[in-house]
Scaffold this active site. Structure first.
Site, PDB file in Angstrom:
ATOM      1  N   ASP A 407       0.870  -1.153   0.073  1.00  0.00           N
ATOM      2  CA  ASP A 407      -0.051  -0.066   0.015  1.00  0.00           C
ATOM      3  C   ASP A 407       0.885   1.212  -0.054  1.00  0.00           C
ATOM      4  O   ASP A 407       1.071   1.965   1.032  1.00  0.00           O
ATOM      5  CB  ASP A 407      -0.968   0.125   1.335  1.00  0.00           C
ATOM      6  CG  ASP A 407      -1.852   1.282   1.259  1.00  0.00           C
ATOM      7  OD1 ASP A 407      -1.804   1.893   0.450  1.00  0.00           O
ATOM      8  OD2 ASP A 407      -2.556   1.349   2.379  1.00  0.00           O
ATOM      9  N   CYS A 434      -3.469   4.698  -3.845  1.00  0.00           N
ATOM     10  CA  CYS A 434      -4.048   5.850  -4.097  1.00  0.00           C
ATOM     11  C   CYS A 434      -3.583   6.645  -5.075  1.00  0.00           C
ATOM     12  O   CYS A 434      -4.235   7.751  -5.266  1.00  0.00           O
ATOM     13  CB  CYS A 434      -3.738   6.710  -2.827  1.00  0.00           C
ATOM     14  SG  CYS A 434      -2.140   6.931  -2.342  1.00  0.00           S
TER      15      CYS A 434
HETATM   16  N1  SAH Z   1      -1.243   0.655   4.675  1.00  0.00           N
HETATM   17  C1  SAH Z   1      -1.534   1.807   5.660  1.00  0.00           C
HETATM   18  C2  SAH Z   1      -0.696   3.129   5.426  1.00  0.00           C
HETATM   19  C3  SAH Z   1      -0.723   3.348   3.769  1.00  0.00           C
HETATM   20  S1  SAH Z   1      -0.146   5.073   3.496  1.00  0.00           S
HETATM   21  C4  SAH Z   1      -2.792   1.989   6.192  1.00  0.00           C
HETATM   22  O1  SAH Z   1      -3.692   1.608   5.274  1.00  0.00           O
HETATM   23  O2  SAH Z   1      -3.213   2.924   6.806  1.00  0.00           O
HETATM   24  C5  SAH Z   1       1.665   4.606   2.913  1.00  0.00           C
HETATM   25  C6  SAH Z   1       2.443   4.478   3.957  1.00  0.00           C
HETATM   26  O3  SAH Z   1       3.789   4.042   3.603  1.00  0.00           O
HETATM   27  C7  SAH Z   1       2.803   5.635   5.102  1.00  0.00           C
HETATM   28  O4  SAH Z   1       2.550   5.342   6.178  1.00  0.00           O
HETATM   29  C8  SAH Z   1       4.161   5.935   4.689  1.00  0.00           C
HETATM   30  O5  SAH Z   1       4.702   6.566   5.869  1.00  0.00           O
HETATM   31  C9  SAH Z   1       4.985   4.798   4.337  1.00  0.00           C
HETATM   32  N2  SAH Z   1       6.223   4.832   3.577  1.00  0.00           N
HETATM   33  C10 SAH Z   1       6.545   5.682   2.518  1.00  0.00           C
HETATM   34  N3  SAH Z   1       7.728   5.461   1.940  1.00  0.00           N
HETATM   35  C11 SAH Z   1       8.021   4.462   2.484  1.00  0.00           C
HETATM   36  C12 SAH Z   1       9.031   3.484   2.320  1.00  0.00           C
HETATM   37  N4  SAH Z   1      10.158   4.018   1.605  1.00  0.00           N
HETATM   38  N5  SAH Z   1       9.492   2.472   3.026  1.00  0.00           N
HETATM   39  C13 SAH Z   1       8.196   2.165   4.037  1.00  0.00           C
HETATM   40  N6  SAH Z   1       7.211   2.890   4.217  1.00  0.00           N
HETATM   41  C14 SAH Z   1       7.357   3.832   3.655  1.00  0.00           C
END
Ligand code: SAH
Length: 476
Positions: A407, A434
C-alpha cells in the site's frame, strides 16, 4: 486561436469536452489540448491561461456562458474558493463514473497489460461528514473573495500596511499566505464546527495574535480535530510559543463550551513549517488519544498517528484487500507500507503470521500497540525503508511470503521493491493504491511474472478527484 504561447491569455467560449486527470477537464483548440480547472464536460467557458506550451496549455474557467446539464447545486457556501471539495458541482453518481473511468484508462493506457473487467467502483454510503480528521490553519490574513474586495469601500492596502484580519480555516489553493475563514465545513461530524468557531471567536475576542506565515509572528497556528465513529473527539491546538496563562484560558473555555471533547492537547511549534511530526504534543485533558473501531478491530489513534481518514470506507477498502488476499489461515502475509498496521491487523485472523514494514518509527510503535490491543500474537512490525528492510535475510528470517499486501504512497513502489517482489515470487500480491497512474507503471513491471486477476476501485473521498484502487495479482 493564436499560436503564440501567451500566459494570461483568455480563450473564449470553449466547449469543455471531457474529463482529464487530477480533477481537471479538457477542451481542444486547433488540435491543442487545454486543461481546465473549475469546469465540467458540457460547460461553455472562457479560460484564463496559465502555463502555455506548444501542444498543450492549462488554465482556469473564469466566465461561464453555458452550464453543463450534468451540474448540480454545490451544498457548501465556500465552494469555488476553498480547495477542499472541487467536485461538488457534480452529482455523486457522475463523480463515481469519472473515477471508474480514470482507473480503467490509467491501467489500460499506462499499464499496457491484459486486465480483467474492472469491478464497479465501491461508492460511499455517506458523502458528507465522512472524514475523521481535519486540520484548520490560523492566519492573520483572511482570504477575501473578488466580490468582497469590489464591495469594500476601502482601497486595497499595500502588504506592509495591511491591518490584521484573522481567519481560521483552510488554505486557498496556490495562495500560501492567506486562509479562507470557514464557517461550516461539511467534511466531518459535529462538534467540529462548534470547536473551530468557539476557538476562533474566543481568540478574536481576547485579541490573541493569529499566525503570520510570511513574518513568522503570531501565536495561534493550527487546530487539528479528530472525530471517531465512536463519538470520541481529540483536539490538538498548535501554538508558536508557550503562553501558559492564555493557553489555559483558551483551553478551559473550549472544554466548557464543548463538553463532548474527550481529549485536548497542545503542541508548541516554533519551527517555520506546520508539521508536528518532529514535535511532542502535550496532554491538557483526557487520555491523549482516541480509539477507532473497524469491524471488531480497535485502533489507538495518537495525535501524530496516520489513520485512514474515512473510517467507514477504510473498512470497505480493507475488506476488499482481505478478500483479494484469499487467506485460509496457513499463510505468511507481508504488509508493506503498513502505517499503523491496520491492513495486517484486519487480515490477521485468517493468517498464520503477519509481518509489517513501515518507514515511520512512531507508526510502527502504534502498530505494535494495535496488534496487542487486538490480541494478535503472531505479528511482527519493523520500522525502516521497505527497500532496505525487505532483503533476502529478512525474508529468510520471517518466512517466504505466501501473500504480499502493498500500500505505497502516491509515488508508487520503488523499482527496487518491485524487483524484490518478482524475485520472492509470492503466489499472490494485493496492491492497494491511492494513485492508479503509478500503480499502472508498477503493474506493468510486475507483469513479467504476475497476471492481474481482479481490480476494484474504492471511493474514499467524495467531491474530490482522489480514488483508491485495489488490484489482485497472481503468479503465472
Ligand atoms: N497501509 C497503511 C498506510 C498506507 S499510506 C494504512 O492503510 O493505513 C503509505 C505508508 O507508506 C505511510 O505510512 C508512509 O509512511 C509509508 N512509507 C512511505 N515510504 C516508505 C518507504 N520507503 N518504506 C516504508 N514505508 C514507507
Amino acid at each position: 486561436m493564436s499560436r503564440k504561447n501567451n500566459k494570461n491569455q483568455v480563450l473564449e467560449q470553449l466547449l469543455v469536452e471531457d474529463y482529464a486527470a487530477e480533477g481537471k477537464s479538457l477542451s481542444r483548440v486547433d488540435g491543442k489540448v487545454i486543461f481546465i480547472e473549475g469546469a465540467v464536460p458540457g460547460d461553455v467557458v472562457d479560460v484564463l491561461l496559465g502555463k502555455n506550451k506548444k501542444d498543450w496549455a492549462e488554465g482556469k474557467a473564469i466566465r461561464f456562458h453555458t452550464w453543463s446539464a450534468s451540474r448540480t447545486e454545490p451544498f457548501c457556501s465556500h465552494f469555488g474558493v476553498c480547495g477542499g471539495c472541487k467536485w461538488q458541482m457534480l452529482p455523486y453518481e457522475k463523480q463515481l463514473a469519472y473515477k471508474q473511468n480514470e482507473v480503467e484508462q490509467n491501467l489500460r493506457r499506462l499499464g499496457h497489460i491484459h486486465l480483467p473487467p474492472v469491478m464497479p467502483i465501491l461508492g460511499c454510503d455517506k458523502t458528507v461528514r465522512y472524514r475523521n480528521k481535519l486540520e484548520f490553519t490560523f492566519s492573520n490574513h483572511r482570504y477575501k473573495t473578488w466580490d468582497e474586495i469590489q464591495n469594500d469601500p476601502l482601497p486595497l492596502q499595500p502588504r506592509a500596511e495591511r491591518k490584521e484580519d484573522p481567519a481560521l480555516g483552510f488554505h486557498v489553493p496556490r495562495i500560501f499566505d492567506k486562509v479562507i475563514d470557514i464557517t461550516t465545513c461539511h467534511l466531518m461530524e459535529e462538534p467540529t464546527n462548534l470547536i473551530k468557531n468557539t476557538v476562533r471567536d474566543f481568540s478574536i475576542q481576547q485579541g490573541y495574535p493569529f499566525y503570520d506565515i510570511r513574518r513568522h509572528t503570531g501565536w495561534l497556528r493550527n487546530l487539528i480535530i479528530r472525530v471517531c465513529t465512536t463519538g470520541e473527539v481529540m483536539v490538538n491546538i498548535c501554538l508558536a510559543y508557550e503562553e501558559k496563562t492564555e493557553r489555559k484560558k483558551l483551553m478551559d473555555h473550549l472544554l466548557a463550551r464543548v463538553p463532548s471533547i474527550t481529549t485536548l492537547l497542545y503542541t508548541i511549534n516554533a519551527k517555520k513549517n506546520d508539521s508536528i511530526y518532529d514535535l511532542e504534543p502535550k496532554i491538557y485533558f483526557g487520555k491523549g488519544y482516541i480509539t477507532e473501531w473497524l469491524e471488531d478491530f480497535q485502533f489507538k489513534i495518537s495525535p501524530k498517528s496516520f489513520f485512514q481518514t474515512n473510517s467507514r470506507q477504510g473498512e470497505k477498502l480493507y475488506q476488499v484487500a482481505r478478500e483479494f488476499a484469499e487467506l485460509t489461515g496457513s499463510e505468511t502475509v507481508y504488509d508493506l507500507y503498513c502505517g499503523t498496521g491496520s491492513i495486517g491487523i484486519f487480515v490477521s485472523k485468517l493468517a498464520k503470521k503477519v509481518i509489517g514494514v513501515e518507514l515511520i518509527p512512531e507508526a510502527i510503535a502504534d502498530a505494535k500497540e494495535n496488534a496487542l490491543l487486538n490480541n494478535m500474537a503472531h505479528a511482527g512490525f519493523f520500522a525502516g525503508d521497505v527497500i532496505d528492510i525487505c532483503n533476502d535475510a529478512f525474508f529468510m528470517q520471517h518466512g517466504k511470503p505466501d501473500v504480499i499486501i502493498t500500500d505505497p504512497p502516491r509515488a508508487g513502489m520503488h523499482d527496487k521493491l518491485v524487483r524484490k517482489i518478482l524475485e520472492m515470487q509470492a503466489p499472490l500480491v494485493v496492491y492497494v493504491s491511492c494513485n492508479s497512474a503509478t500503480q499502472a507503471r508498477d503493474l506493468q513491471l510486475l507483469h513479467e511474472k504476475y497476471e492481474v486477476t481482479k481490480v476494484q476501485p474504492v471511493d474514499m473521498f467524495p467531491h474530490t478527484h482522489h480514488i483508491e484502487n485495489v488490484v489482485q495479482l497472481k503468479l503465472r
